[in-house]
Design an enzyme around this catalytic site. Structure first.
Site, PDB file in Angstrom:
ATOM      1  N   ARG A  36       0.805  -1.226   0.000  1.00  0.00           N
ATOM      2  CA  ARG A  36       0.000   0.000   0.000  1.00  0.00           C
ATOM      3  C   ARG A  36       0.839   1.278   0.000  1.00  0.00           C
ATOM      4  O   ARG A  36       0.428   2.308   0.536  1.00  0.00           O
ATOM      5  CB  ARG A  36      -0.974   0.025   1.195  1.00  0.00           C
ATOM      6  CG  ARG A  36      -2.048  -1.035   1.153  1.00  0.00           C
ATOM      7  CD  ARG A  36      -3.060  -0.731   0.065  1.00  0.00           C
ATOM      8  NE  ARG A  36      -4.204  -1.604   0.120  1.00  0.00           N
ATOM      9  CZ  ARG A  36      -5.359  -1.312   0.714  1.00  0.00           C
ATOM     10  NH1 ARG A  36      -5.524  -0.163   1.311  1.00  0.00           N
ATOM     11  NH2 ARG A  36      -6.354  -2.172   0.701  1.00  0.00           N
ATOM     12  N   ARG A  40      -2.786   6.792   0.366  1.00  0.00           N
ATOM     13  CA  ARG A  40      -3.106   7.992   1.122  1.00  0.00           C
ATOM     14  C   ARG A  40      -2.007   8.501   2.045  1.00  0.00           C
ATOM     15  O   ARG A  40      -2.116   9.603   2.568  1.00  0.00           O
ATOM     16  CB  ARG A  40      -4.409   7.766   1.900  1.00  0.00           C
ATOM     17  CG  ARG A  40      -5.598   7.717   0.964  1.00  0.00           C
ATOM     18  CD  ARG A  40      -6.844   7.231   1.662  1.00  0.00           C
ATOM     19  NE  ARG A  40      -6.653   5.858   2.106  1.00  0.00           N
ATOM     20  CZ  ARG A  40      -7.598   5.125   2.668  1.00  0.00           C
ATOM     21  NH1 ARG A  40      -8.786   5.629   2.881  1.00  0.00           N
ATOM     22  NH2 ARG A  40      -7.356   3.882   3.032  1.00  0.00           N
ATOM     23  N   ARG A  49      -6.068  12.332  -6.202  1.00  0.00           N
ATOM     24  CA  ARG A  49      -7.316  11.648  -5.837  1.00  0.00           C
ATOM     25  C   ARG A  49      -8.454  12.656  -5.602  1.00  0.00           C
ATOM     26  O   ARG A  49      -9.586  12.429  -6.001  1.00  0.00           O
ATOM     27  CB  ARG A  49      -7.002  10.838  -4.585  1.00  0.00           C
ATOM     28  CG  ARG A  49      -8.089  10.143  -3.904  1.00  0.00           C
ATOM     29  CD  ARG A  49      -8.555   8.925  -4.616  1.00  0.00           C
ATOM     30  NE  ARG A  49      -9.546   8.309  -3.763  1.00  0.00           N
ATOM     31  CZ  ARG A  49     -10.751   8.793  -3.548  1.00  0.00           C
ATOM     32  NH1 ARG A  49     -11.129   9.883  -4.164  1.00  0.00           N
ATOM     33  NH2 ARG A  49     -11.589   8.196  -2.736  1.00  0.00           N
ATOM     34  N   ASP A  86      -6.670  -2.371  -7.731  1.00  0.00           N
ATOM     35  CA  ASP A  86      -7.280  -2.971  -6.556  1.00  0.00           C
ATOM     36  C   ASP A  86      -7.573  -4.430  -6.844  1.00  0.00           C
ATOM     37  O   ASP A  86      -7.765  -4.806  -8.005  1.00  0.00           O
ATOM     38  CB  ASP A  86      -8.569  -2.247  -6.150  1.00  0.00           C
ATOM     39  CG  ASP A  86      -8.888  -2.519  -4.694  1.00  0.00           C
ATOM     40  OD1 ASP A  86      -8.339  -1.826  -3.822  1.00  0.00           O
ATOM     41  OD2 ASP A  86      -9.644  -3.474  -4.417  1.00  0.00           O
ATOM     42  N   TYR A 163     -15.050 -11.422  -0.509  1.00  0.00           N
ATOM     43  CA  TYR A 163     -15.744 -10.181  -0.875  1.00  0.00           C
ATOM     44  C   TYR A 163     -16.964 -10.462  -1.753  1.00  0.00           C
ATOM     45  O   TYR A 163     -18.009  -9.816  -1.615  1.00  0.00           O
ATOM     46  CB  TYR A 163     -14.796  -9.220  -1.605  1.00  0.00           C
ATOM     47  CG  TYR A 163     -13.849  -8.509  -0.664  1.00  0.00           C
ATOM     48  CD1 TYR A 163     -14.306  -7.494   0.180  1.00  0.00           C
ATOM     49  CD2 TYR A 163     -12.505  -8.859  -0.600  1.00  0.00           C
ATOM     50  CE1 TYR A 163     -13.443  -6.852   1.046  1.00  0.00           C
ATOM     51  CE2 TYR A 163     -11.634  -8.213   0.268  1.00  0.00           C
ATOM     52  CZ  TYR A 163     -12.105  -7.213   1.095  1.00  0.00           C
ATOM     53  OH  TYR A 163     -11.256  -6.572   1.949  1.00  0.00           O
TER      54      TYR A 163
HETATM   55  O1  CP3 Z   1       0.333   0.751  -3.218  1.00  0.00           O
HETATM   56  C1  CP3 Z   1      -0.179  -0.336  -3.398  1.00  0.00           C
HETATM   57  O2  CP3 Z   1      -0.007  -1.303  -2.638  1.00  0.00           O
HETATM   58  C2  CP3 Z   1      -0.989  -0.554  -4.687  1.00  0.00           C
HETATM   59  C3  CP3 Z   1      -2.373  -0.314  -4.560  1.00  0.00           C
HETATM   60  C4  CP3 Z   1      -3.336  -1.253  -3.856  1.00  0.00           C
HETATM   61  C5  CP3 Z   1      -4.626  -0.792  -3.503  1.00  0.00           C
HETATM   62  N1  CP3 Z   1      -5.346  -1.857  -3.071  1.00  0.00           N
HETATM   63  C6  CP3 Z   1      -5.079   0.593  -3.628  1.00  0.00           C
HETATM   64  C7  CP3 Z   1      -6.154   1.058  -2.742  1.00  0.00           C
HETATM   65  C8  CP3 Z   1      -3.285  -2.611  -3.559  1.00  0.00           C
HETATM   66  C9  CP3 Z   1      -2.127  -3.577  -3.690  1.00  0.00           C
HETATM   67  C10 CP3 Z   1      -4.571  -2.978  -3.060  1.00  0.00           C
HETATM   68  C11 CP3 Z   1      -4.925  -4.362  -2.700  1.00  0.00           C
HETATM   69  C12 CP3 Z   1      -6.119  -4.591  -1.884  1.00  0.00           C
HETATM   70  N2  CP3 Z   1      -7.350  -4.010  -2.019  1.00  0.00           N
HETATM   71  C13 CP3 Z   1      -6.216  -5.573  -0.875  1.00  0.00           C
HETATM   72  C14 CP3 Z   1      -5.119  -6.509  -0.458  1.00  0.00           C
HETATM   73  C15 CP3 Z   1      -4.123  -5.841   0.397  1.00  0.00           C
HETATM   74  C16 CP3 Z   1      -4.537  -5.722   1.842  1.00  0.00           C
HETATM   75  O3  CP3 Z   1      -4.545  -4.585   2.319  1.00  0.00           O
HETATM   76  O4  CP3 Z   1      -4.808  -6.735   2.474  1.00  0.00           O
HETATM   77  C17 CP3 Z   1      -7.513  -5.525  -0.352  1.00  0.00           C
HETATM   78  C18 CP3 Z   1      -8.063  -6.379   0.779  1.00  0.00           C
HETATM   79  C19 CP3 Z   1      -8.225  -4.545  -1.093  1.00  0.00           C
HETATM   80  C20 CP3 Z   1      -9.646  -4.160  -0.969  1.00  0.00           C
HETATM   81  C21 CP3 Z   1      -9.762  -2.758  -0.550  1.00  0.00           C
HETATM   82  N3  CP3 Z   1      -9.455  -1.675  -1.358  1.00  0.00           N
HETATM   83  C22 CP3 Z   1     -10.199  -2.259   0.688  1.00  0.00           C
HETATM   84  C23 CP3 Z   1     -10.602  -3.117   1.867  1.00  0.00           C
HETATM   85  C24 CP3 Z   1     -10.187  -0.866   0.601  1.00  0.00           C
HETATM   86  C25 CP3 Z   1     -10.756   0.124   1.571  1.00  0.00           C
HETATM   87  C26 CP3 Z   1      -9.963   0.253   2.806  1.00  0.00           C
HETATM   88  C27 CP3 Z   1      -9.274   1.590   2.844  1.00  0.00           C
HETATM   89  O5  CP3 Z   1      -8.057   1.586   3.056  1.00  0.00           O
HETATM   90  O6  CP3 Z   1      -9.961   2.596   2.654  1.00  0.00           O
HETATM   91  C28 CP3 Z   1      -9.659  -0.526  -0.662  1.00  0.00           C
HETATM   92  C29 CP3 Z   1      -9.453   0.851  -1.178  1.00  0.00           C
HETATM   93  C30 CP3 Z   1      -8.103   1.195  -1.653  1.00  0.00           C
HETATM   94  N4  CP3 Z   1      -7.334   0.416  -2.453  1.00  0.00           N
HETATM   95  C31 CP3 Z   1      -7.414   2.411  -1.377  1.00  0.00           C
HETATM   96  C32 CP3 Z   1      -6.199   2.332  -2.072  1.00  0.00           C
HETATM   97  C33 CP3 Z   1      -5.136   3.388  -2.147  1.00  0.00           C
HETATM   98  C34 CP3 Z   1      -7.926   3.564  -0.533  1.00  0.00           C
HETATM   99  C35 CP3 Z   1      -9.053   4.276  -1.224  1.00  0.00           C
HETATM  100  C36 CP3 Z   1      -8.761   5.688  -1.663  1.00  0.00           C
HETATM  101  O7  CP3 Z   1      -7.621   6.097  -1.919  1.00  0.00           O
HETATM  102  O8  CP3 Z   1      -9.737   6.405  -1.774  1.00  0.00           O
END
Ligand code: CP3
Length: 351
Positions: A36, A40, A49, A86, A163
């Site tokens: 991640r 953010r 964003r 994602d 999911y």
């Molecule tokens: O930098 C990186 O790692 C690449 C980007 C990345 C995102 N999601 C961007 C993202 C990666 C590798 C993911 C994978 C992901 N997405 C996982 C597996 C990794 C983990 O954390 O276990 C999972 C479970 C998801 C599903 C997901 N996406 C959730 C549960 C959420 C919401 C939680 C939150 O942090 O708000 C997301 C949203 C998400 N994916 C964001 C980002 C940067 C935040 C949303 C935003 O920027 O508005």
């Protein structure tokens, strides 16, 4: 032939520490990146964003996805980029779209709970429905100019299943687990469809230029060891068997009980969360894999001296070879970038 191709692919990179470590080669210091890392924590990410309608617009706009993919390389100095996307793009390509609800997380309106629901979805057509990911990868590769490797990724079949059946995030995923206990045959059908779609998706990412892939089994820890062997491992094994072009990192959060099983899979790297100590993980994987992890993301809330001490202790415990420094899960959005840099610089100064 395959090995020659691999050498050709990698030899162009200026910094290929990550690939060297993944392949089990001798490195001058461990590589470092953060799960991640593109997100953010960076004000520069938020700036992009905030101009957009929502998260999905960023994911589906290749030049912006590529731009935020490069930010951590340029602003933090990590040894790898991870493509900005994602894991939920796969359910969407299978016919089950997701929304990212502000402050609440993913939302899938029509979860799969019956044979009838299953009829409404299909295998992903990755070339058409996920073309935006391939394009983002090509752009990111070009803009990286061979500085560091690009990581591709996908969710593990079980995590995607969780999911698709739950319909949202959850602490317990009890609706998803209900399907496992009440309709195991339905669960296996869905898991197999997700697996086939994921293999095609990863192969598309590799063709577009990623140098290594990571599988996120983020919800592994909600299963018992027995259930994990039935509902997750066989599908992970199919993916590991199918992906022969590039190294594969398997990160299964909370699955300390499955390390011996992971050691048997044909994957190169095993990612660890912070609940397992390095020596135990080495022993349980029979010293046969590269390990990645596993600093508690909350350790980055500490002062710089503590971050340095914890990071150095971690590297010493894993040993600097066959090791990729990372956190035990994604970096939390409220972590100060300076603290992230302190972690990265401590690894880079390891001698
Ligand atoms: O930098 C990186 O790692 C690449 C980007 C990345 C995102 N999601 C961007 C993202 C990666 C590798 C993911 C994978 C992901 N997405 C996982 C597996 C990794 C983990 O954390 O276990 C999972 C479970 C998801 C599903 C997901 N996406 C959730 C549960 C959420 C919401 C939680 C939150 O942090 O708000 C997301 C949203 C998400 N994916 C964001 C980002 C940067 C935040 C949303 C935003 O920027 O508005």
């Amino acid at each position: 032939m395959a090995a020659t191709f691999a050498l050709y692919r990698y030899s162009m990179l200026q910094n290929d520490l990550l690939l060297q470590a993944a392949r089990g080669e001798q490195v001058k210091r461990p590589p470092v990146w953060l799960m991640r890392q593109a997100g953010r924590i960076l004000p520069e990410y938020r700036a992009i964003r905030d101009r957009l309608k929502d998260f999905k617009e960023l994911v589906t706009t290749p030049h912006l996805a590529a731009e935020v993919t490069l930010q951590p390389v340029e602003l933090l100095g990590v040894d790898a980029a991870i493509i900005f996307s994602d894991i939920l793009v796969i359910p969407e390509a299978m016919g089950l779209p997701y929304e990212m609800v502000e402050k609440r997380g993913p939302w899938l309106a029509t979860p799969i709970r019956s044979e009838q629901d299953l009829q409404k979805i299909h295998l992903a057509n990755v070339d058409s429905d996920l073309a935006y990911v391939a394009e983002a990868i090509r752009l990111a590769k070009r803009e990286l100019r061979q500085r560091v490797p690009l990581i591709g990724f996908a969710g593990a079949p079980f995590t995607i299943f969780a999911y698709m059946t739950e319909g949202s995030g959850s602490k317990t995923f009890s609706k998803a687990k209900q399907v496992l206990y009440q309709q195991p045959a339905l669960a296996h059908q869905l898991l197999q469809m997700i697996t086939a779609s994921t293999i095609a998706y990863l192969k598309m990412q590799i063709a577009a230029g990623v140098d290594i892939v990571q599988i996120f089994d983020s919800w592994a820890g909600i299963l018992s060891p027995t259930q994990y062997r039935v509902f997750s491992l066989p599908y992970l094994a199919q993916i590991c068997d199918a992906i022969t072009e590039v190294p594969l990192i398997l990160f299964a959060k909370g699955a300390f009980f499955a390390l011996e099983d992971f050691a048997q899979l044909p994957c190169q790297v095993i990612g660890l969360d912070w609940t397992i100590d390095p020596q135990t993980a080495r022993r349980q994987t029979h010293y046969a894999k590269t390990l990645q992890g596993n600093l508690d993301p909350c350790a980055l809330y500490a002062d710089f001296d503590t971050i340095r001490k914890e990071t150095r202790q971690m590297i010493a415990a894993f040993g600097p070879q066959r090791y990729i420094a990372n956190l035990g899960h994604g970096v939390y959005p409220d972590t100060p970038p300076d603290h992230v840099r302190c972690f990265i610089d401590t690894v880079k100064n390891w001698a």
